[in-house]
Design a protein around this motif. Structure first.
Motif, PDB file in Angstrom:
ATOM      1  N   ALA A 158     -19.193  69.036  11.443  1.00  0.00           N
ATOM      2  CA  ALA A 158     -18.945  69.859  12.638  1.00  0.00           C
ATOM      3  C   ALA A 158     -17.693  70.712  12.465  1.00  0.00           C
ATOM      4  O   ALA A 158     -17.683  71.912  12.799  1.00  0.00           O
ATOM      5  CB  ALA A 158     -18.813  68.953  13.862  1.00  0.00           C
ATOM      6  N   GLN A 159     -16.621  70.129  11.935  1.00  0.00           N
ATOM      7  CA  GLN A 159     -15.387  70.896  11.740  1.00  0.00           C
ATOM      8  C   GLN A 159     -15.555  71.962  10.658  1.00  0.00           C
ATOM      9  O   GLN A 159     -15.040  73.087  10.795  1.00  0.00           O
ATOM     10  CB  GLN A 159     -14.235  69.967  11.378  1.00  0.00           C
ATOM     11  CG  GLN A 159     -13.770  69.066  12.517  1.00  0.00           C
ATOM     12  CD  GLN A 159     -12.371  68.538  12.276  1.00  0.00           C
ATOM     13  OE1 GLN A 159     -11.462  69.289  11.937  1.00  0.00           O
ATOM     14  NE2 GLN A 159     -12.204  67.231  12.454  1.00  0.00           N
ATOM     15  N   VAL A 160     -16.254  71.622   9.566  1.00  0.00           N
ATOM     16  CA  VAL A 160     -16.485  72.595   8.501  1.00  0.00           C
ATOM     17  C   VAL A 160     -17.305  73.768   9.016  1.00  0.00           C
ATOM     18  O   VAL A 160     -17.029  74.943   8.708  1.00  0.00           O
ATOM     19  CB  VAL A 160     -17.186  71.918   7.307  1.00  0.00           C
ATOM     20  CG1 VAL A 160     -17.693  72.954   6.309  1.00  0.00           C
ATOM     21  CG2 VAL A 160     -16.226  70.951   6.607  1.00  0.00           C
ATOM     22  N   ALA A 161     -18.318  73.480   9.836  1.00  0.00           N
ATOM     23  CA  ALA A 161     -19.140  74.555  10.397  1.00  0.00           C
ATOM     24  C   ALA A 161     -18.319  75.407  11.372  1.00  0.00           C
ATOM     25  O   ALA A 161     -18.465  76.640  11.408  1.00  0.00           O
ATOM     26  CB  ALA A 161     -20.351  73.961  11.103  1.00  0.00           C
ATOM     27  N   THR A 162     -17.464  74.777  12.157  1.00  0.00           N
ATOM     28  CA  THR A 162     -16.640  75.530  13.113  1.00  0.00           C
ATOM     29  C   THR A 162     -15.668  76.455  12.389  1.00  0.00           C
ATOM     30  O   THR A 162     -15.464  77.607  12.800  1.00  0.00           O
ATOM     31  CB  THR A 162     -15.862  74.555  14.018  1.00  0.00           C
ATOM     32  OG1 THR A 162     -16.796  73.737  14.725  1.00  0.00           O
ATOM     33  CG2 THR A 162     -15.001  75.306  15.007  1.00  0.00           C
ATOM     34  N   GLN A 163     -15.076  75.960  11.311  1.00  0.00           N
ATOM     35  CA  GLN A 163     -14.097  76.774  10.579  1.00  0.00           C
ATOM     36  C   GLN A 163     -14.761  77.735   9.597  1.00  0.00           C
ATOM     37  O   GLN A 163     -14.071  78.618   9.049  1.00  0.00           O
ATOM     38  CB  GLN A 163     -13.127  75.856   9.830  1.00  0.00           C
ATOM     39  CG  GLN A 163     -12.313  74.949  10.757  1.00  0.00           C
ATOM     40  CD  GLN A 163     -11.343  74.076  10.006  1.00  0.00           C
ATOM     41  OE1 GLN A 163     -10.883  74.426   8.926  1.00  0.00           O
ATOM     42  NE2 GLN A 163     -11.010  72.919  10.581  1.00  0.00           N
ATOM     43  N   ASP A 164     -16.065  77.582   9.368  1.00  0.00           N
ATOM     44  CA  ASP A 164     -16.832  78.485   8.504  1.00  0.00           C
ATOM     45  C   ASP A 164     -16.132  78.670   7.159  1.00  0.00           C
ATOM     46  O   ASP A 164     -15.699  79.769   6.795  1.00  0.00           O
ATOM     47  CB  ASP A 164     -17.023  79.848   9.189  1.00  0.00           C
ATOM     48  CG  ASP A 164     -18.047  80.721   8.468  1.00  0.00           C
ATOM     49  OD1 ASP A 164     -18.787  80.175   7.615  1.00  0.00           O
ATOM     50  OD2 ASP A 164     -18.075  81.938   8.738  1.00  0.00           O
ATOM     51  N   LEU A 165     -16.066  77.571   6.379  1.00  0.00           N
ATOM     52  CA  LEU A 165     -15.343  77.587   5.112  1.00  0.00           C
ATOM     53  C   LEU A 165     -16.203  78.029   3.937  1.00  0.00           C
ATOM     54  O   LEU A 165     -15.717  78.099   2.811  1.00  0.00           O
ATOM     55  CB  LEU A 165     -14.779  76.187   4.830  1.00  0.00           C
ATOM     56  CG  LEU A 165     -13.833  75.610   5.888  1.00  0.00           C
ATOM     57  CD1 LEU A 165     -13.387  74.223   5.476  1.00  0.00           C
ATOM     58  CD2 LEU A 165     -12.638  76.521   6.089  1.00  0.00           C
ATOM     59  N   GLY A 166     -17.470  78.255   4.166  1.00  0.00           N
ATOM     60  CA  GLY A 166     -18.348  78.655   3.073  1.00  0.00           C
ATOM     61  C   GLY A 166     -18.764  77.494   2.187  1.00  0.00           C
ATOM     62  O   GLY A 166     -19.142  77.712   1.035  1.00  0.00           O
ATOM     63  N   ILE A 167     -18.687  76.278   2.711  1.00  0.00           N
ATOM     64  CA  ILE A 167     -19.080  75.113   1.934  1.00  0.00           C
ATOM     65  C   ILE A 167     -20.096  74.298   2.723  1.00  0.00           C
ATOM     66  O   ILE A 167     -20.192  74.406   3.949  1.00  0.00           O
ATOM     67  CB  ILE A 167     -17.875  74.228   1.552  1.00  0.00           C
ATOM     68  CG1 ILE A 167     -17.247  73.621   2.802  1.00  0.00           C
ATOM     69  CG2 ILE A 167     -16.859  75.019   0.755  1.00  0.00           C
ATOM     70  CD1 ILE A 167     -16.117  72.656   2.493  1.00  0.00           C
ATOM     71  N   GLU A 168     -20.828  73.467   1.996  1.00  0.00           N
ATOM     72  CA  GLU A 168     -21.806  72.552   2.591  1.00  0.00           C
ATOM     73  C   GLU A 168     -21.387  71.123   2.255  1.00  0.00           C
ATOM     74  O   GLU A 168     -21.174  70.791   1.081  1.00  0.00           O
ATOM     75  CB  GLU A 168     -23.193  72.842   2.041  1.00  0.00           C
ATOM     76  CG  GLU A 168     -24.257  71.867   2.518  1.00  0.00           C
ATOM     77  CD  GLU A 168     -25.577  72.066   1.807  1.00  0.00           C
ATOM     78  OE1 GLU A 168     -26.524  71.295   2.093  1.00  0.00           O
ATOM     79  OE2 GLU A 168     -25.668  72.962   0.938  1.00  0.00           O
ATOM     80  N   VAL A 169     -21.249  70.276   3.269  1.00  0.00           N
ATOM     81  CA  VAL A 169     -20.873  68.882   3.048  1.00  0.00           C
ATOM     82  C   VAL A 169     -22.115  68.117   2.597  1.00  0.00           C
ATOM     83  O   VAL A 169     -23.123  68.069   3.305  1.00  0.00           O
ATOM     84  CB  VAL A 169     -20.279  68.253   4.323  1.00  0.00           C
ATOM     85  CG1 VAL A 169     -19.969  66.776   4.091  1.00  0.00           C
ATOM     86  CG2 VAL A 169     -19.020  69.006   4.742  1.00  0.00           C
ATOM     87  N   ILE A 170     -22.044  67.516   1.418  1.00  0.00           N
ATOM     88  CA  ILE A 170     -23.172  66.779   0.858  1.00  0.00           C
ATOM     89  C   ILE A 170     -23.150  65.321   1.268  1.00  0.00           C
ATOM     90  O   ILE A 170     -24.154  64.738   1.675  1.00  0.00           O
ATOM     91  CB  ILE A 170     -23.184  66.879  -0.679  1.00  0.00           C
ATOM     92  CG1 ILE A 170     -23.206  68.358  -1.100  1.00  0.00           C
ATOM     93  CG2 ILE A 170     -24.383  66.136  -1.255  1.00  0.00           C
ATOM     94  CD1 ILE A 170     -24.407  69.127  -0.618  1.00  0.00           C
ATOM     95  N   ASP A 171     -21.985  64.702   1.194  1.00  0.00           N
ATOM     96  CA  ASP A 171     -21.907  63.263   1.436  1.00  0.00           C
ATOM     97  C   ASP A 171     -20.473  62.882   1.772  1.00  0.00           C
ATOM     98  O   ASP A 171     -19.526  63.495   1.276  1.00  0.00           O
ATOM     99  CB  ASP A 171     -22.383  62.498   0.190  1.00  0.00           C
ATOM    100  CG  ASP A 171     -22.644  61.026   0.460  1.00  0.00           C
ATOM    101  OD1 ASP A 171     -22.750  60.671   1.652  1.00  0.00           O
ATOM    102  OD2 ASP A 171     -22.738  60.249  -0.493  1.00  0.00           O
ATOM    103  N   VAL A 172     -20.341  61.844   2.599  1.00  0.00           N
ATOM    104  CA  VAL A 172     -19.040  61.243   2.909  1.00  0.00           C
ATOM    105  C   VAL A 172     -19.197  59.745   2.743  1.00  0.00           C
ATOM    106  O   VAL A 172     -20.112  59.148   3.300  1.00  0.00           O
ATOM    107  CB  VAL A 172     -18.569  61.588   4.333  1.00  0.00           C
ATOM    108  CG1 VAL A 172     -17.291  60.833   4.672  1.00  0.00           C
ATOM    109  CG2 VAL A 172     -18.348  63.089   4.487  1.00  0.00           C
ATOM    110  N   ARG A 173     -18.299  59.138   1.986  1.00  0.00           N
ATOM    111  CA  ARG A 173     -18.380  57.704   1.729  1.00  0.00           C
ATOM    112  C   ARG A 173     -17.009  57.061   1.916  1.00  0.00           C
ATOM    113  O   ARG A 173     -15.986  57.632   1.543  1.00  0.00           O
ATOM    114  CB  ARG A 173     -18.871  57.424   0.301  1.00  0.00           C
ATOM    115  CG  ARG A 173     -20.363  57.657   0.122  1.00  0.00           C
ATOM    116  CD  ARG A 173     -21.162  56.543   0.777  1.00  0.00           C
ATOM    117  NE  ARG A 173     -22.599  56.743   0.647  1.00  0.00           N
ATOM    118  CZ  ARG A 173     -23.347  57.346   1.522  1.00  0.00           C
ATOM    119  NH1 ARG A 173     -22.794  57.851   2.625  1.00  0.00           N
ATOM    120  NH2 ARG A 173     -24.646  57.466   1.342  1.00  0.00           N
TER     121      ARG A 173
END
Length: 299
Positions: A158-173
């Motif tokens: 959600a934060q990455v999409a809001t800040q529009d960083l040009g990246i896609e989050v694949i996984d968080v562990r």
């Protein structure tokens, strides 16, 4: 003149080679290339989902090429102390995998992977603290790990999409979530005390149930034994009555034989080998020994 011409040809050749080298660049299948002209982005080659790897041309000297990795990139967080909902502090070690899906936006927002790591570190810290602060430490340590990671990943996305960083989050562990060594022993002792109290309560309940079962079993056994004794006495009484009836019937049929039979049984019981008996000759006990025909009248 010929030497000057040769030198000029060499200079032109070297200059041409330099210009040609500055005009050509290659992009392999693992990269995306961002083309900058006077520092301004003008094109992206080999985006994610495209196949433009190979040799490409650019304007020499005024055009710059920046390469970005198309593969999944791993960002490993440093262990952080985070406070859970029950105010316990936990040491959380996590990592994130992401992919650059928009090199132009990535360059505009974070410039390079170093800038991306700084931004992602802040996003991961905020997401981890926000999620773990709503969960008791026991759930973080011993259970719900999968659900916890899903919540953290959703918060990061959600934060990455809001800040529009040009990246896609694949996984968080989350690799590890433990109590700090300074308080782990105290918490362990408290947990052990709670478990011992719980075990003592369970044992007390079990002992009470066991006593109730034993008391009920003893009562049932006493009842069974009493009923068995009563039944045995009844059967014994019936047998004695039947025996006496048989004796009475036999006595009434031949009283003389019955008296003789009783005397024989008495002799068998009283006279053993080597047993001295002192008794008068006219004793009634040996009355059948004085009669030739076994008559107890002595005739």
């Amino acid at each position: 003149m010929g030497r000057i011409l040769s030198t000029l040809v060499i200079i032109i050749g070297v200059g041409g080679a330099i210009v040609l080298s500055q005009s050509l660049f290659t992009v392999n299948e693992r990269q995306s290339a961002l083309i900058l002209q006077f520092g301004n982005p003008i094109n992206v080659i080999n985006r994610v989902g495209e196949d433009q790897a190979g040799l490409h041309f650019k304007m020499p000297f005024i055009t710059q090429v920046l390469y970005f990795d198309r593969r999944n990139i791993e960002f490993d967080m440093q262990p952080e102390e985070i406070q859970a909902a029950d105010q316990e502090r936990l040491v959380v070690d996590a990592f994130l995998r992401y992919r650059i899906n928009n090199p132009l936006r990535f360059y505009q927002t974070v410039r390079d992977e170093s800038g991306a790591r700084g931004r992602l570190r802040s996003i991961m810290n905020d997401s981890l603290r926000g999620v773990i602060a709503s969960i008791p430490s026991q759930d973080v340590i011993s259970g719900q790990r999968s659900a916890l990671m899903d919540r953290v990943q959703a918060a990061v996305e959600a934060q990455v999409a809001t800040q529009d960083l040009g990246i896609e989050v694949i996984d968080v562990r989350i690799l590890r979530a433990d109590l700090p060594p300074t308080i782990a022993e105290r918490v362990f002792q408290r947990m052990r005390s709670e478990r011992e109290q719980e075990a003592a309560g369970i044992r007390a309940e079990g002992e009470q149930v066991a006593q109730e079962i034993r008391a009920e079993a003893d009562r049932d056994a006493a009842i069974i034994r009493a009923e068995a004794r009563a039944e045995a006495q009844r059967i014994r009484g019936a047998g004695d009555a039947q025996r006496n009836a048989i004796y009475a019937e036999a006595y009434n049929r031949d009283t003389e034989f019955f008296a003789f039979y009783r005397s024989m049984l008495a002799y068998e019981a009283a006279i053993q080998n080597g047993t001295p008996i002192v008794i008068p000759p006219d004793s009634e006990f040996f009355e059948y020994f004085g009669a030739e025909r076994g008559n107890n009248t002595g005739n």
